[in-house]
Design a protein around this motif. Structure first.
Motif, mmCIF file in Angstrom:
data_model
loop_
_atom_site.group_PDB
_atom_site.id
_atom_site.type_symbol
_atom_site.label_atom_id
_atom_site.label_comp_id
_atom_site.label_asym_id
_atom_site.label_seq_id
_atom_site.Cartn_x
_atom_site.Cartn_y
_atom_site.Cartn_z
ATOM 1 N N ALA A 315 0.921 -1.265 0.077
ATOM 2 C CA ALA A 315 -0.131 0.013 -0.114
ATOM 3 C C ALA A 315 0.853 1.257 0.012
ATOM 4 C CB ALA A 315 -0.823 0.002 1.123
ATOM 5 N N ALA A 316 1.712 1.249 0.822
ATOM 6 C CA ALA A 316 2.976 2.363 0.901
ATOM 7 C C ALA A 316 3.575 2.567 -0.601
ATOM 8 C CB ALA A 316 3.968 2.212 2.065
ATOM 9 N N ASN A 317 3.500 1.660 -1.307
ATOM 10 C CA ASN A 317 4.288 1.615 -2.620
ATOM 11 C C ASN A 317 3.335 1.928 -3.708
ATOM 12 O OD1 ASN A 317 7.572 1.580 -2.174
ATOM 13 N ND2 ASN A 317 6.621 0.273 -0.512
ATOM 14 N N GLY A 318 2.146 2.148 -3.503
ATOM 15 C CA GLY A 318 1.455 2.302 -4.450
ATOM 16 C C GLY A 318 0.757 1.236 -5.249
ATOM 17 N N ARG A 319 0.873 0.168 -4.661
ATOM 18 C CA ARG A 319 0.314 -1.282 -5.291
ATOM 19 C C ARG A 319 -0.834 -1.585 -4.657
ATOM 20 N NH1 ARG A 319 6.021 -4.786 -5.258
ATOM 21 N NH2 ARG A 319 4.620 -6.416 -5.832
ATOM 22 N N LEU A 320 -1.884 -0.758 -5.016
ATOM 23 C CA LEU A 320 -3.174 -0.634 -4.219
ATOM 24 C C LEU A 320 -3.914 -2.082 -4.428
ATOM 25 C CD1 LEU A 320 -5.165 0.843 -2.227
ATOM 26 C CD2 LEU A 320 -6.200 1.519 -4.172
ATOM 27 N N ASP A 321 -4.123 -2.577 -5.491
ATOM 28 C CA ASP A 321 -4.652 -3.801 -5.615
ATOM 29 C C ASP A 321 -3.929 -5.159 -4.965
ATOM 30 O OD1 ASP A 321 -2.835 -3.478 -7.446
ATOM 31 O OD2 ASP A 321 -3.500 -4.580 -9.221
ATOM 32 N N GLU A 322 -2.938 -5.352 -4.922
ATOM 33 C CA GLU A 322 -2.223 -6.179 -4.367
ATOM 34 C C GLU A 322 -2.059 -5.965 -2.886
ATOM 35 O OE1 GLU A 322 1.747 -7.288 -6.119
ATOM 36 O OE2 GLU A 322 1.355 -5.586 -7.414
ATOM 37 N N ALA A 323 -2.152 -4.765 -2.246
ATOM 38 C CA ALA A 323 -2.341 -4.628 -1.034
ATOM 39 C C ALA A 323 -3.594 -5.115 -0.356
ATOM 40 C CB ALA A 323 -2.130 -3.050 -0.533
ATOM 41 N N VAL A 324 -4.755 -4.648 -1.344
ATOM 42 C CA VAL A 324 -5.972 -5.122 -0.779
ATOM 43 C C VAL A 324 -6.247 -6.284 -0.899
ATOM 44 C CG1 VAL A 324 -8.561 -4.899 -1.519
ATOM 45 C CG2 VAL A 324 -6.958 -2.836 -1.400
ATOM 46 N N GLY A 325 -5.681 -7.197 -1.913
ATOM 47 C CA GLY A 325 -5.730 -8.469 -2.203
ATOM 48 C C GLY A 325 -5.005 -9.340 -0.977
ATOM 49 N N ALA A 326 -3.997 -8.857 -0.297
ATOM 50 C CA ALA A 326 -3.204 -9.575 0.623
ATOM 51 C C ALA A 326 -4.125 -9.445 2.077
ATOM 52 C CB ALA A 326 -1.714 -8.728 0.845
ATOM 53 N N TYR A 327 -4.635 -8.352 2.041
ATOM 54 C CA TYR A 327 -5.539 -8.013 3.436
ATOM 55 C C TYR A 327 -6.729 -9.109 3.238
ATOM 56 C CZ TYR A 327 -3.207 -4.168 5.215
ATOM 57 O OH TYR A 327 -2.341 -3.074 5.768
ATOM 58 N N ALA A 328 -7.207 -9.262 1.855
ATOM 59 C CA ALA A 328 -8.622 -9.824 1.734
ATOM 60 C C ALA A 328 -7.976 -11.211 1.956
ATOM 61 C CB ALA A 328 -9.185 -9.633 0.386
ATOM 62 N N ASP A 329 -6.887 -11.769 1.452
ATOM 63 C CA ASP A 329 -6.498 -13.126 1.717
ATOM 64 C C ASP A 329 -6.673 -13.434 3.538
ATOM 65 O OD1 ASP A 329 -5.222 -15.726 0.918
ATOM 66 O OD2 ASP A 329 -3.599 -15.292 2.083
ATOM 67 N N LEU A 332 -9.092 -9.610 6.419
ATOM 68 C CA LEU A 332 -8.971 -8.429 7.034
ATOM 69 C C LEU A 332 -9.727 -7.285 6.278
ATOM 70 C CD1 LEU A 332 -5.306 -8.689 8.404
ATOM 71 C CD2 LEU A 332 -7.349 -9.207 9.720
ATOM 72 N N TYR A 333 -10.860 -7.307 6.306
ATOM 73 C CA TYR A 333 -11.602 -6.447 5.314
ATOM 74 C C TYR A 333 -11.518 -4.917 5.951
ATOM 75 C CZ TYR A 333 -13.370 -10.785 2.880
ATOM 76 O OH TYR A 333 -13.260 -11.986 2.311
ATOM 77 N N ASP A 334 -11.453 -4.551 6.927
ATOM 78 C CA ASP A 334 -11.507 -3.436 7.566
ATOM 79 C C ASP A 334 -10.349 -2.704 7.265
ATOM 80 O OD1 ASP A 334 -14.069 -3.446 8.816
ATOM 81 O OD2 ASP A 334 -13.128 -4.036 10.723
ATOM 82 N N ALA A 335 -8.997 -3.568 7.297
ATOM 83 C CA ALA A 335 -7.725 -3.067 6.799
ATOM 84 C C ALA A 335 -7.679 -2.701 5.093
ATOM 85 C CB ALA A 335 -6.435 -3.999 7.289
ATOM 86 N N ALA A 336 -8.310 -3.673 4.527
ATOM 87 C CA ALA A 336 -8.548 -3.592 3.222
ATOM 88 C C ALA A 336 -9.204 -2.323 2.884
ATOM 89 C CB ALA A 336 -9.159 -4.814 2.377
#
Length: 658
Positions: A315-329, A332-336
């Motif tokens: 998320a800090a490096n602008g890879r938003l879809d991958e960050a949300v995917g990692a949280y969703a895995d 952790l939907y609140d974090a996503a």
């Protein structure tokens, strides 16, 4: 019960690169050839296939039991021809080992060519045994060749032979790796998860994908992970979360200052990790998958902790879809949702709406509906992708669900953001009868969006000067906020406003808009339509039918990539210009342009320069009235009304020569 075949047994290299490597072994004319590569790279497969097809080759599989001069000499002698050693002359002391083997090699060489293939030479580590091999290579008969398979690129006992020019290290691990096409040719189906790993391809070919995958996991566990330290094991587990990691990410995941050195050492000793520019270590897909699954099954809490740390880094490096995917895995939907709220704007505004839409698809819809800010995000991402129908659905949900005073960012309420997005959408759909006043209190990207909408409305009302001012404000705001979408809108609209007034700056603004749009994702590039339209208007005014037709077609092409309905005015105007260009082409094909006299051509060429009519008259030694008469005749024949258009029309019809 039938015993399952081992995936490690040698097979002839059936792929194209394997055949090429066999030819390289045949063609090599130096006395010593080294085939180096880590375990599993396929070096044993290669040298076994080569030796099997060569009658003069004697293949010696070395083991750790051969790590003494006497044992090594006995192993080599056992593989030479019967009769090469006199009965009872087996080595019994280290001093006689080299002499006996050299005598045997000379006896074999006298009867014809001989090649000794030593597989596993890296297992010979005792100094006395290494010295024996060095003496054999350096002092052996000239007719004996050596093919040495080893894990190491340069064996210590071969250094002097390297310096003497006896050694050609012709084949390494990178040469042994198979391409995707070669893997598919060998297996009959693509297997990108093997990444060209020779032993993996062999296991799949022998056992099939399911059993081959199991065999590879056994190999990774027994031959790789059981032989690394506990510290390196933990580092590899952490890196497997990402698959590849540079120094910053590796340190972030492991908190181990020595992780870079450990990873570099591991990559240097195995084919299951590679190092690329910037010291980025990439684990082989098979190894990464094994480690990932192992950590997830055996230590879920540590796996979850590492995955969260990785998601935060993404998320800090602008890879938003991958960050949300990692949280969703991790569910952790609140974090996503928090990552989406924090990073959506810079992602959408930089023209990567596809990333936001992909991230949104990973969060359950009921969680999005419950937060009007997320609904606004989905609406804006869909608008950026050109889908005004989905924009309307989600903006309606946001308006119904949310408190108008809810702050979507500092200084901007939900109500203001929704009004700005609605104004832009209505302007893009030509739904506004008269331009409404701009929204007060907006700033940054939202101000840019509102000013783009105002400019589009003013353009449609024929107020080009006022539209240019709005687009100028939008350009300044979008540059300051990093809104690439609004910047393209502003530059394209400004170019169209300038073209309507016949200003030469229109072309430069349009070209900048087109260049900026090249950095957007494909689904967002429709925003450049007005820039192409501006170029079409300029070319049409200049009489350049070919350029006008191409630019008008570009407008239609970019608008065809979006949902129907956006920019209908631009579409209609582009269709009119294209039709006019087609008619103009037909007319010129039927009715040729009236010819110009030689004097008219001379004056026309002079008109393309900076001279005034009086200066042209002086240059051509004619009167001022004669030049004026000739210019009027040129305008009439070319069907134009000014000097610049006459020059452009003449160039497009090749009338400037002759």
């Amino acid at each position: 019960m039938m015993r399952r075949p081992s995936p490690l047994r040698p097979h002839p290299p059936a792929h194209g690169r394997g055949a090429e490597l066999l030819r390289r072994l045949d063609d090599e004319d130096r006395r010593v050839v080294v085939v180096s590569g880590p375990p599993g790279s396929g070096k044993t497969t290669l040298v076994a296939a080569w030796a099997r097809n060569r009658s003069e080759a004697r293949r010696v599989d070395l083991t750790r039991r051969d790590d003494t001069p006497i044992a090594l000499a006995r192993t080599i002698l056992a593989h030479l021809e019967p009769g090469a050693v006199e009965p009872g002359a087996e080595p019994v002391d280290p001093d006689g080992c080299g002499r006996l083997v050299l005598q045997a090699l000379e006896a074999v060489a006298r009867s014809g060519p001989c090649c000794l293939v030593l597989d596993g030479a890296d297992l010979i580590t005792a100094p006395e045994a290494q010295q024996l091999l060095a003496d054999l290579v350096e002092c052996g008969p000239a007719g004996v060749r050596w093919v040495i398979a080893t894990r190491h690129r340069c064996l210590p006992w071969l250094i002097r032979s390297h310096q003497d020019g006896l050694v050609a290290t012709t084949i390494r691990a990178d040469d042994l790796r198979m391409s995707d096409a070669e893997v598919e040719a060998r297996l009959g189906y693509p297997a990108p998860e093997l990444a060209g790993w020779a032993i993996g391809v062999q296991a799949y070919a022998d056992l099939g994908p399911a059993a081959g995958e199991e065999a590879l996991r056994d190999y990774v566990h027994g031959e790789v992970m059981q032989k690394v330290t506990t510290e390196l094991h933990r580092v590899l587990h952490a890196v497997a979360i990402a698959g590849s990691a540079g120094p910053a990410l590796a340190l972030h995941l492991t908190a181990n200052p020595a992780c870079g050195r450990l990873l570099a050492g591991f990559a240097a000793s195995t084919q299951l990790a590679t190092t690329s520019a910037g010291a980025v270590v990439t684990l082989h897909p098979v190894l990464a998958r094994h480690l990932h699954d192992e950590l997830r099954a055996e230590n879920w809490s540590r796996y979850g902790h590492l995955k969260e740390r990785y998601a935060a880094w993404l998320a800090a490096n602008g890879r938003l879809d991958e960050a949300v995917g990692a949280y969703a895995d991790l569910e952790l939907y609140d974090a996503a949702a928090a990552a989406l709220l924090d990073g959506w704007q810079r992602t959408v505004l930089s023209g990567r709406c596809d990333q936001v839409l992909a991230a949104v698809g990973l969060i359950p819809e009921h969680r999005i509906i419950a937060d009007p800010r997320l609904c606004l995000i989905v609406a804006m991402a869909n608008l950026a992708a050109g889908d005004h129908v989905r924009w309307r659905r989600w903006s309606d949900v946001a308006r119904v669900q949310g408190d108008p005073g809810l702050m979507v960012e500092p200084g901007v309420t939900l109500e203001h953001a929704l009004r700005a997005s609605r104004r832009l959408t209505e302007a893009l759909l030509d739904d506004v009868l008269s331009p409404p006043p701009p929204i007060a209190g907006l700033r940054g990207a939202w101000l840019a969006i509102d000013q783009v909408a105002t400019g589009l409305d003013l353009l449609r009302a024929g107020r080009a000067c006022e539209a240019a001012a709005s687009f100028g404000i939008a350009e300044v705001s979008s540059r300051a906020s990093g809104d690439q979408l609004a910047l393209v809108h502003a530059l394209a609209g400004g170019a169209l406003a300038a073209a309507a007034r016949g200003l030469p700056a229109a072309a430069a603004a349009a070209e900048e808009a087109i260049a900026t749009a090249g950095g957007l994702c494909v689904r967002s590039r429709w925003v450049v339509a007005n820039a192409h339209l501006a170029l079409a208007e300029l070319s049409s005014a200049a009489g350049d039918v070919r350029a006008a037709h191409a630019a008008a077609q570009a407008v239609l092409d970019v608008l065809d990539t979006t949902a129907a309905g956006l920019e209908p005015r631009a579409r209609r105007r582009a269709e009119q210009l294209r039709a006019a260009c087609d008619i103009g082409r037909s007319r010129r094909a039927v009715t040729p342009t009236p010819g110009l006299s030689e004097r008219e051509r001379r004056i026309l060429r002079a008109l393309s320069g900076p001279l005034t009519l009086r200066e042209i008259a002086a240059e051509l030694h004619v009167s001022h009235n004669t030049v004026k008469t000739q210019v009027s005749s040129i305008f009439r024949k070319l069907e134009v009304h000014d000097r610049a258009t006459a020059v452009a029309a003449a160039r497009s019809r090749s009338l400037m020569t002759g």
